[in-house]
Design a protein around this motif. Structure first.
Motif, PDB file in Angstrom:
ATOM      1  N   ASP A  86      17.185 -12.017 -20.622  1.00 49.24           N
ATOM      2  CA  ASP A  86      16.328 -11.404 -21.642  1.00 49.24           C
ATOM      3  C   ASP A  86      16.734  -9.953 -21.835  1.00 49.24           C
ATOM      4  N   PRO A  87      16.553  -9.408 -23.050  1.00 47.80           N
ATOM      5  CA  PRO A  87      17.084  -8.077 -23.359  1.00 47.80           C
ATOM      6  C   PRO A  87      16.335  -6.929 -22.702  1.00 47.80           C
ATOM      7  N   HIS A 139      17.436 -13.467 -10.909  1.00 49.65           N
ATOM      8  CA  HIS A 139      17.162 -13.731 -12.320  1.00 49.65           C
ATOM      9  C   HIS A 139      15.652 -13.828 -12.493  1.00 49.65           C
ATOM     10  N   THR A 140      15.065 -12.785 -13.074  1.00 53.68           N
ATOM     11  CA  THR A 140      13.613 -12.692 -13.136  1.00 53.68           C
ATOM     12  C   THR A 140      12.996 -13.401 -14.334  1.00 53.68           C
ATOM     13  N   GLY A 141      13.803 -14.085 -15.130  1.00 53.51           N
ATOM     14  CA  GLY A 141      13.259 -14.863 -16.239  1.00 53.51           C
ATOM     15  C   GLY A 141      13.134 -14.056 -17.517  1.00 53.51           C
ATOM     16  N   GLY A 142      12.062 -14.312 -18.272  1.00 50.77           N
ATOM     17  CA  GLY A 142      11.835 -13.577 -19.514  1.00 50.77           C
ATOM     18  C   GLY A 142      12.368 -14.246 -20.757  1.00 50.77           C
ATOM     19  N   GLY A 144      15.445   3.416 -23.700  1.00 56.49           N
ATOM     20  CA  GLY A 144      14.099   3.331 -23.143  1.00 56.49           C
ATOM     21  C   GLY A 144      13.630   1.901 -22.971  1.00 56.49           C
ATOM     22  N   TYR A 145      12.388   1.781 -22.511  1.00 57.94           N
ATOM     23  CA  TYR A 145      11.801   0.474 -22.216  1.00 57.94           C
ATOM     24  C   TYR A 145      11.717  -0.394 -23.470  1.00 57.94           C
ATOM     25  N   GLY A 146      12.131  -1.632 -23.322  1.00 56.90           N
ATOM     26  CA  GLY A 146      12.002  -2.595 -24.406  1.00 56.90           C
ATOM     27  C   GLY A 146      13.008  -2.439 -25.519  1.00 56.90           C
ATOM     28  N   ILE A 147      13.948  -1.497 -25.366  1.00 57.35           N
ATOM     29  CA  ILE A 147      14.963  -1.279 -26.396  1.00 57.35           C
ATOM     30  C   ILE A 147      16.295  -1.806 -25.873  1.00 57.35           C
ATOM     31  N   PRO A 148      16.858  -2.838 -26.483  1.00 64.09           N
ATOM     32  CA  PRO A 148      18.090  -3.433 -25.973  1.00 64.09           C
ATOM     33  C   PRO A 148      19.255  -2.456 -25.993  1.00 64.09           C
ATOM     34  N   THR A 149      20.218  -2.701 -25.105  1.00 67.86           N
ATOM     35  CA  THR A 149      21.458  -1.932 -25.083  1.00 67.86           C
ATOM     36  C   THR A 149      22.614  -2.837 -25.486  1.00 67.86           C
ATOM     37  N   GLU A 150      23.688  -2.234 -25.952  1.00 63.94           N
ATOM     38  CA  GLU A 150      24.864  -3.031 -26.331  1.00 63.94           C
ATOM     39  C   GLU A 150      25.409  -3.802 -25.138  1.00 63.94           C
ATOM     40  N   ALA A 151      25.438  -3.168 -23.965  1.00 59.32           N
ATOM     41  CA  ALA A 151      25.955  -3.847 -22.772  1.00 59.32           C
ATOM     42  C   ALA A 151      25.085  -5.032 -22.407  1.00 59.32           C
ATOM     43  N   GLY A 152      23.772  -4.873 -22.488  1.00 55.12           N
ATOM     44  CA  GLY A 152      22.869  -5.973 -22.169  1.00 55.12           C
ATOM     45  C   GLY A 152      22.986  -7.115 -23.152  1.00 55.12           C
TER      46      GLY A 152
END
Length: 310
Positions: A270-271, A295-298, A246-254
């Motif tokens: 950014d994650p 690349h949207t930053g963050g 879900g939103y704001g929850i990092p993934t292993e791939a990311g």
């Protein structure tokens, strides 16, 4: 397509670079040169330019506790002498000090915004109505992500800028799809420039179905604003392969892409947004060479996700 007659606040440093990195082309909106950068700066030039033209002095906007948009809006309001009420919604199930007090949360307050933390969207809406009752026509309301028919003009502009930098026709342009203002602007701008490419939006905020509804509505509204036809469906695709829990929850791939790009190119993702979008990019070398990644930053949110990155 000429946007020069639109009210616009001078905030960013343009054009942002288009660089060949990691086997693909990267449009460096993270280097937009203001308020820690990111894709929101272009939107805010048009949104706050319109507010200044209307003579408004107060602004309210919304986002999660670690919202890049809210942070960038706070910086822009500081530059323009406007007062910002930043409504921070507890949209991510975290309450640790890194998440609640560092990164974008810290910067929003440092830029001088009045920050209100609320539990959910209903509470955010109620507070916005209170502020509207207090300030009336002097209040400019900026939607989450700056994503409306005016904010999307910022990325019609980035698409036209990208077109001027390209020496080839991309296989696809990849971008994180959240509130969809950036994606809608890219689709319309590239269609106007007659660039025959697909914009791949990687879902990071809502499901594919919800994101599609948001995108279709924004495409229609922005096209109407510009007096152009809504681009055909074959100009865009939505990809939910990296949405994860879900939103704001990092993934292993990311997270893996964050570490890999940082240690091989010195570039941070950014994650929440850019890492998930980057993980969705095609691995085929030939297609990759003809891919543009927005690349949207963050970057500031990395500090809020310190434990996940350790």
């Amino acid at each position: 397509m000429d946007l020069s007659d639109r009210p616009r606040a001078a905030l960013g440093v343009w054009p942002t670079p288009l660089q060949f990195v990691d086997g693909l082309w990267m449009k460096r909106e993270d280097l937009s040169g203001f308020g820690f950068g990111g894709n929101k700066v272009r939107k805010l030039e048009f949104l706050l330019g319109a507010a200044v033209a209307r003579g408004q002095q107060h602004v309210v906007t919304f986002g999660a506790l670690q919202s890049n948009h809210v942070r960038a809006t706070a910086a822009a309001c500081a530059r323009l002498g406007l007062h910002l009420d930043a409504i921070a919604v507890q949209a991510v199930p975290r309450s640790d000090a890194d998440y609640t007090g560092s990164g974008n949360a810290l910067l929003t307050e440092l830029f001088g915004a009045t920050r209100h933390v609320v539990p959910d969207d209903d509470a955010a809406g109620a507070l916005a109505l209170e502020l509207l009752a207090e300030h009336g026509d002097d209040l400019a309301i900026i939607m989450p992500g700056g994503s409306d028919r005016i904010g999307a003009l910022g990325h019609v502009d980035s698409a036209l800028e990208l077109y001027s930098q390209l020496e080839f026709e991309p296989y696809e342009v990849v971008v994180a799809a959240s509130t969809c203002g950036t994606m809608a602007g890219l689709v319309i701008g590239l269609a106007a420039a007659e660039v025959d490419t697909v914009v791949r939006g990687v879902c990071v905020y809502h499901s594919r179905e919800e994101t599609e509804a948001t995108l279709r509505a924004l495409l229609a509204e922005t096209a109407d604003e510009l007096g152009v036809a809504v681009p055909d469906d074959d100009r865009w695709i939505l990809d939910d392969s990296q949405f994860g829990p879900g939103y704001g929850i990092p993934t292993e791939a990311g997270l893996a892409e964050i570490h890999r790009l940082a240690t091989t190119a010195g570039i941070t993702l950014d994650p929440v947004y850019s890492a998930k979008a980057y993980a969705a990019i095609d691995r085929d070398p030939d297609r990759r060479r003809r891919t543009v990644f927005m690349h949207t930053g963050g970057g500031p949110s990395l500090f809020a996700y310190r434990s996940a990155l350790a």
